[in-house]
Design a protein around this motif. Structure first.
Motif, PDB file in Angstrom:
ATOM      1  N   THR A   2       0.840  -1.212   0.000  1.00  0.00           N
ATOM      2  CA  THR A   2       0.000   0.000   0.000  1.00  0.00           C
ATOM      3  C   THR A   2       0.865   1.249   0.000  1.00  0.00           C
ATOM      4  O   THR A   2       1.899   1.302   0.668  1.00  0.00           O
ATOM      5  CB  THR A   2      -0.887   0.021   1.250  1.00  0.00           C
ATOM      6  N   GLU A  39      -7.944   0.583  -1.766  1.00  0.00           N
ATOM      7  CA  GLU A  39      -8.120  -0.132  -0.500  1.00  0.00           C
ATOM      8  C   GLU A  39      -8.381  -1.604  -0.755  1.00  0.00           C
ATOM      9  O   GLU A  39      -7.833  -2.474  -0.100  1.00  0.00           O
ATOM     10  CB  GLU A  39      -9.297   0.499   0.231  1.00  0.00           C
ATOM     11  N   LYS A  40      -9.181  -1.874  -1.777  1.00  0.00           N
ATOM     12  CA  LYS A  40      -9.522  -3.247  -2.064  1.00  0.00           C
ATOM     13  C   LYS A  40      -8.308  -4.030  -2.579  1.00  0.00           C
ATOM     14  O   LYS A  40      -8.097  -5.193  -2.229  1.00  0.00           O
ATOM     15  CB  LYS A  40     -10.652  -3.313  -3.082  1.00  0.00           C
ATOM     16  N   PHE A  43      -6.217  -4.814   0.295  1.00  0.00           N
ATOM     17  CA  PHE A  43      -6.812  -5.917   1.044  1.00  0.00           C
ATOM     18  C   PHE A  43      -6.496  -7.249   0.393  1.00  0.00           C
ATOM     19  O   PHE A  43      -6.115  -8.216   1.045  1.00  0.00           O
ATOM     20  CB  PHE A  43      -8.332  -5.714   1.149  1.00  0.00           C
ATOM     21  N   THR A  44      -6.641  -7.263  -0.947  1.00  0.00           N
ATOM     22  CA  THR A  44      -6.343  -8.499  -1.670  1.00  0.00           C
ATOM     23  C   THR A  44      -4.906  -8.943  -1.401  1.00  0.00           C
ATOM     24  O   THR A  44      -4.642 -10.109  -1.151  1.00  0.00           O
ATOM     25  CB  THR A  44      -6.558  -8.287  -3.180  1.00  0.00           C
ATOM     26  N   ARG A  46      -3.152  -8.305   1.193  1.00  0.00           N
ATOM     27  CA  ARG A  46      -3.072  -8.833   2.566  1.00  0.00           C
ATOM     28  C   ARG A  46      -3.646 -10.238   2.665  1.00  0.00           C
ATOM     29  O   ARG A  46      -3.114 -11.094   3.358  1.00  0.00           O
ATOM     30  CB  ARG A  46      -3.814  -7.897   3.534  1.00  0.00           C
ATOM     31  N   VAL A  47      -4.747 -10.477   1.956  1.00  0.00           N
ATOM     32  CA  VAL A  47      -5.350 -11.825   1.991  1.00  0.00           C
ATOM     33  C   VAL A  47      -4.388 -12.845   1.400  1.00  0.00           C
ATOM     34  O   VAL A  47      -4.214 -13.945   1.932  1.00  0.00           O
ATOM     35  CB  VAL A  47      -6.696 -11.837   1.245  1.00  0.00           C
ATOM     36  N   ILE A  49      -1.173 -12.583   1.294  1.00  0.00           N
ATOM     37  CA  ILE A  49      -0.098 -12.784   2.279  1.00  0.00           C
ATOM     38  C   ILE A  49      -0.571 -13.696   3.410  1.00  0.00           C
ATOM     39  O   ILE A  49       0.118 -14.644   3.805  1.00  0.00           O
ATOM     40  CB  ILE A  49       0.376 -11.430   2.830  1.00  0.00           C
ATOM     41  N   ALA A  50      -1.787 -13.410   3.889  1.00  0.00           N
ATOM     42  CA  ALA A  50      -2.330 -14.226   4.984  1.00  0.00           C
ATOM     43  C   ALA A  50      -2.465 -15.672   4.534  1.00  0.00           C
ATOM     44  O   ALA A  50      -2.109 -16.609   5.260  1.00  0.00           O
ATOM     45  CB  ALA A  50      -3.677 -13.668   5.428  1.00  0.00           C
TER      46      ALA A  50
END
Lengths: 694, 380
Positions: A2, A39-40, A43-44, A46-47, A49-50
């Motif tokens: 980001t 932002e989306k 988020f993607t 981060r998902v 990465i998670a």
């Protein structure tokens, strides 16, 4: 990743949906700055990465599980098995004991045993005992005995509290067993001795394994066993009787409760032993001795088998099996008659006149004794140039005596002369060959050597030269010389075998309990007693046979015997006579502890010896009246199956009939002062340290 | 994923024969999640039967809780995500108040003050906080400029920290950890800057020794025992040692259902609750474990996919947090049972015996399903 971007257009709908809560109020000023698209995307990222992180962590888990379940699988399998599997020893059944005819002497009776393992007790022992006491009968003796045993036993071993619970007590305990940790009722086998006190010294007994036992035994051989042979044959043949423990693998839970059996490996039960003892003969001898303290030993001369071995008084082995309490044990130890003491092996007595046949044999072997040559007995004997008189018990003297007469009348003067003629060295040699002064190596633990005095011994113990007077005393079985009843019986057996004979032993045959194969024990022949002419033994036996004939000291007892017997009476002096006392005071005027011992040795039949007997009745006076009847009863029982001779009710104080002086062999030994220690005072060691009292 | 793909899904004509997935969607249920959860729960009941020593009554009561959980899940799936967002402040406030009340009035159980007696039932407010936390953080960050600035960050951290601290002092380290994780994950998905993440990790590492002195004795013991289980094989290390023995002895294929000796013979403590994974591993072996982990992966993966499809920040952050918290749950429990992590009281989701966690977990999945199934309705 980001990045900070200039704020884009706000989403009006999003603002509308925010609502009007306290958090929403915080929202409002920043609403326009949101960039939804960016932002989306963030988020993607981060998902992703998670998700990758999850995969990595799952990889860790899988790696760990692979390590545990594949690579270390064998190790953990073993540990899991170690957890649940218990190796439990299976105690072997102890071998039975029979007599030579198959009569039961020791058996295993089923019994419920209440045991406590001190280490596993959750709380105080007293508390557990108190609660147990409400369910089963617990006497103070039981508890005292238990504490005594507990003291001697390692804490991890179960200690018996009661050895013979009734079925009702078992039931009462089982109902409440959840209340008792570390307490267990086990169905076990309890050793039982059907004869009770009979033959108890021979059979012995088993008892709990103590700390001191653990020092000497191989514990692996005692897995699951709580008892060990403590005395007698139970102890000396422990190895054969015990057998070998097996084991089973059981599955137990974490609390230790066994759930099922996984494997069972049987051990070997102990071997059954047929002892050489004839229990009928044993009982006859015990009955014949009656209230007298003493010992009787019977040996089969042709095998060396011990047919009977009696030591009176006896004791009941029962309490020892259950673990005797301290008070009862002390009472047995302190009993002046010493019931625990096996007189047949441990009692050392002056043989008195029973030594005379062996003296005669020694003289004949040495060639210093001519059986036909007569010696004059004026009632005393004097060494040339010495004033001291060695008295014959028959104060008038026997006149001219040859060997036969000397034996039948038990003339002391004849044997003073005979001993003096051959000398102490030769006496030692021949008496040693007969077995005196050595242990017989019979297979019962603890045996004394008695004392066969010699020049060496005298020098070693007294730092003195040997005096001829001591040879004279030895000639009639007094002075330093002492023998055990077993030695006397064995010497008699060897005489009966004309110098041959076998090692005395207690086991007749062994039985394999699985196959019931019985293997006989082969007698071990002893080297014959050296003699140029075997005839010397026949010559002595001829004289011994005359003892049973009219005029002989045992005629009264053996006159109607339907077999030919040969023997010799003896009376062993306990207290010395003073020089001024001419002969022994009357028996009933003497305190019991100072009265003479009565002895007798015999064998029968003369030409085909089947039994050799030695009897010693302590403080019973005269061999012919007290000891000979016991021997007669035993020989009758063994050869005829019944006792023909009716001994008078065994007198503790036999009467002296002065008008019949020829029914006893009496010895006087005023010079030696005393006889060696009476057997009811234990002699501390072997012949070297066994010192007569001065 | 972009807006055009979303549009294409919406505009697609319904298939002539309605698929099971579509049929379930009518009831706001998700096929993937539902199937995986049901399979997992069924497996859980089977293992529970074995781990409880063939206790049908335990399996029955666990089955009841499962049903209750499924009902709660279904009910929660009916409500649109907006409702949760709207309720977030109230939910959070109520949970926080109950936590404080627990501290004052709570019931003691096993040395910790976790339960609140509501008269009709005993209730763990910390379980409620497990749900309230991700909802509240997601709702708080919703509509704010993301990644959050320092002010928002501090406010969020306070939101997370206060309940976590309240739970930790009960003390219930396991739940506190999960509540903390749920909040932090929402923050993470909100785009928390990496430099702050690393800063926090560094600070946390530095604070560890300080934390040590704040721990209860039993918590310290657990940590020490984790570092060296054989330190006290009959005491604190017993759990983990026996657990490793159970797992290791299972091998590739396991000893077979109902044949695990460690649990059956009581060597494994807590075998039907926190350590049930060891029983599972012992009886079903590495292959069974791989199946179990795959099922968990499906559930977590599906949760993340739902989160990706979330139509606003709140939905995305809530979905991501719920899915990942679930994974952390699984990881902490299995990691602890296999000796990778220290022993903390975290049950194995959907398998361990115990009511509250089952219901709260399924409630979380209900919200995930709500996010998934209200999408189309919203767009239409």
């Amino acid at each position: 990743m980001t990045k900070r971007r200039p704020p884009g257009r706000g989403d009006a709908a999003a603002v509308a949906r925010t609502g009007r809560g306290p958090i929403a109020m915080l929202n409002t000023p920043f609403e326009s700055m949101k960039n939804l698209h960016e932002e989306k995307e963030a988020f993607t990222t981060r998902v992703v990465i998670a998700g990758l992180g999850c995969l990595v962590l799952i990889g860790c888990l899988v790696a760990r599980m692979t390590d545990l379940q594949l690579i270390q699988h064998a190790y953990y399998s073993t540990r899991a098995d170690d957890n649940r599997m218990r190796l439990v020893p299976v105690a072997p059944v102890r071998g039975l004991l029979y007599d030579r005819n198959g009569a039961l002497l020791a058996q295993n009776a089923p019994a419920f045993v209440l045991e406590i393992t001190p280490e596993q007790l959750p709380g105080k022992l007293d508390d557990t005992l108190a609660r147990l006491g409400q369910l089963v009968r617990l006497t103070d003796v039981d508890i005292a005995r238990f504490r005594e045993r507990m003291r001697k036993t390692p804490r991890y071993r179960a200690v018996a509290l009661r050895t013979n619970l009734s079925a009702e007590e078992v039931a009462r305990y089982e109902i409440n067993r959840y209340d008792f940790q570390g307490v267990e009722v086990t169905a076990g086998l309890l050793r039982e001795y059907p004869l009770g006190a009979g033959a108890s010294h021979v059979i012995g007994y088993v008892g709990g394994i103590t700390d001191s036992d653990l020092q000497t035994i191989d514990e692996a051989s005692y897995q699951g066993l709580t008892q060990i042979g403590k005395s007698g044959v139970e102890s000396s043949h422990e190895e054969e009787l015990r057998g070998h423990p097996g084991n089973k693998i059981i599955e137990a839970n974490a609390g230790g409760r066994p759930l099922r059996e996984l494997d069972y490996q049987q051990g070997n039960p102990g071997r059954n032993l047929y002892l050489t003892i004839d229990s009928k003969l044993q009982a006859t001898a015990e009955a014949a001795l009656g209230e007298l303290d003493g010992a009787a030993v019977a040996i089969d001369p042709k095998t060396g088998e011990i047919l009977a071995m009696v030591s009176k008084p006896g004791f009941d082995p029962g309490p020892f099996v259950e673990g005797i309490d301290g008070a009862s044990y002390r009472a047995l130890l302190e009993n002046p008659d010493r019931p625990l003491y096996n007189r047949a092996l441990l009692g050392t007595y002056p043989p008195g006149s029973t030594i005379k046949p062996f003296m005669a044999a020694a003289g004949l072997i040495a060639g210093t004794l001519n059986p036909a040559t007569k010696v004059f007995d004026p009632g005393y004997f004097q060494l040339p140039g010495v004033d001291r008189k060695y008295r014959c018990y028959w104060r008038q003297g026997h006149g001219w005596v040859d060997l036969n007469l000397a034996m039948t009348k038990s003339c002391d003067v004849y044997f003073y002369q005979a001993a003096l003629n051959m000398g102490i060295d030769h006496i030692d040699e021949v008496l040693g060959a007969f077995g005196f002064g050595h242990i017989s190596e019979v297979d019962i633990p603890h045996e004394k050597t008695g004392l066969l005095p010699s020049r060496d011994w005298k020098r070693r113990v007294y730092r003195q030269a040997w005096f001829p007077g001591e040879t004279i005393n030895t000639g009639i079985g007094q002075g330093y010389l002492t023998v055990t009843p077993l030695q006397l019986a064995q010497a008699t057996a060897r005489m009966a075998m004309r110098g041959g004979g076998f090692k005395p032993h207690m086991v007749h045959a062994e039985e394999d309990p699985a196959t019931h194969n019985i293997s006989a024990v082969t007698p071990e022949a002893l080297p014959p007693i050296p003699a140029k002419d075997r005839g010397v033994f026949d010559r002595v036996i001829e004289a011994m046979e005359l003892v049973m004939q009219p005029g002989g000291t045992a005629y009264a007892v053996f006159k109607d015997a339907p077999y030919r017997a040969a023997g010799k009476t003896g009376t062993a002096q306990v207290a010395g006579l003073r020089q001024d006392e001419t002969y022994a005071p009357k028996l009933d005027a003497t305190p019991k502890a100072l009265r003479d011992h009565a002895l007798f040795m015999a064998f029968a039949p003369v030409d085909d010896p089947r039994i050799a007997v030695a009897v010693i009745a302590e403080h019973a006076g005269h061999g012919g009246t007290s000891a000979a009847p016991v021997a007669r009863a035993m020989i009758d029982e063994y050869l005829l199956g019944k006792v023909l001779f009716n001994a008078p009710p065994t007198p503790t104080v036999p009467a002296i009939v002065e008008t019949v002086p020829d029914d006893d062999g009496d010895d006087e030994n005023p010079d030696a002062g005393t006889a060696p220690t009476p057997p009811d005072q234990p002699r501390p060691g072997d012949d070297a340290s066994a010192v007569p009292q001065q | 994923m972009n807006s055009s793909s979303e549009v294409s899904v919406i505009t697609q004509a319904p298939p002539p024969v309605m698929s099971l997935s579509a049929w379930l969607a009518r009831f706001h249920l998700d096929l993937w999640l539902g199937a995986a959860l049901l399979t997992m729960s069924a497996l859980g009941l089977l293992v529970l039967y074995s781990a409880s020593g063939h206790s049908a009554s335990m399996v029955f009561s666990q089955g009841q809780r499962l049903l209750l959980g499924l009902v709660v899940m279904t009910v929660l799936a009916q409500a649109p995500p907006e409702l949760y967002r709207a309720a977030a402040p109230w939910l959070y406030s109520v949970a926080l108040l109950l936590l404080m009340a627990t501290l004052v009035l709570g019931q003691h159980a096993k040395g910790a003050q976790r339960w609140l007696d509501l008269g009709v039932m005993r209730f763990q407010p910390s379980e409620l906080m497990k749900l309230a936390m991700p909802i509240a953080v997601a709702a708080f960050l919703h509509g704010r400029r993301l990644p959050p600035g320092i002010g928002v960050l501090l406010a969020t951290l306070a939101m997370i920290g206060v309940p976590t601290a309240l739970i930790a002092v009960q003390p219930d380290l396991g739940t506190a950890l999960l509540v903390l994780v749920a909040g932090l994950l929402a923050l993470f998905f909100g785009g928390l800057r990496w430099r702050w993440i690393f800063l926090a990790l560094g600070a946390g590492a530095a604070a560890l020794p300080l934390l040590w002195f704040k721990l209860h004795d039993y918590q310290r013991n657990r940590l020490l025992t984790f570092l060296d289980p054989e330190r006290d094989p009959l005491g604190a290390g017993y759990h983990i040692t026996q657990s490793k023995i159970a797992i290791g002895s299972g091998g590739l294929f396991g000893k077979g259902w109902l044949n695990g000796t460690q649990a059956k013979l009581d060597f494994l403590p807590e075998s039907h609750t926190d350590f049930i994974f060891a029983v599972y591993s012992e009886e079903l072996g590495l292959l069974g474990v791989l199946v179990l982990l795959a099922l968990y992966a499906v559930i977590v993966g599906r949760g993340l996919v739902i989160a990706l499809r979330g139509q606003d920040t709140f939905q995305r952050l809530l979905g991501g947090s719920l899915a990942l918290t679930f994974f952390i749950y699984v990881f902490i429990n299995t990691g602890m049972v296999m000796g990778l992590l220290p022993v903390v009281g975290v049950p194995l989701p959907l398998v361990s015996y115990g009511g509250t966690s089952m219901v709260s977990l399924l409630a979380g999945f209900g919200m995930l399903m709500s996010i998934q199934t209200h999408r189309k309705l919203l767009a239409a």
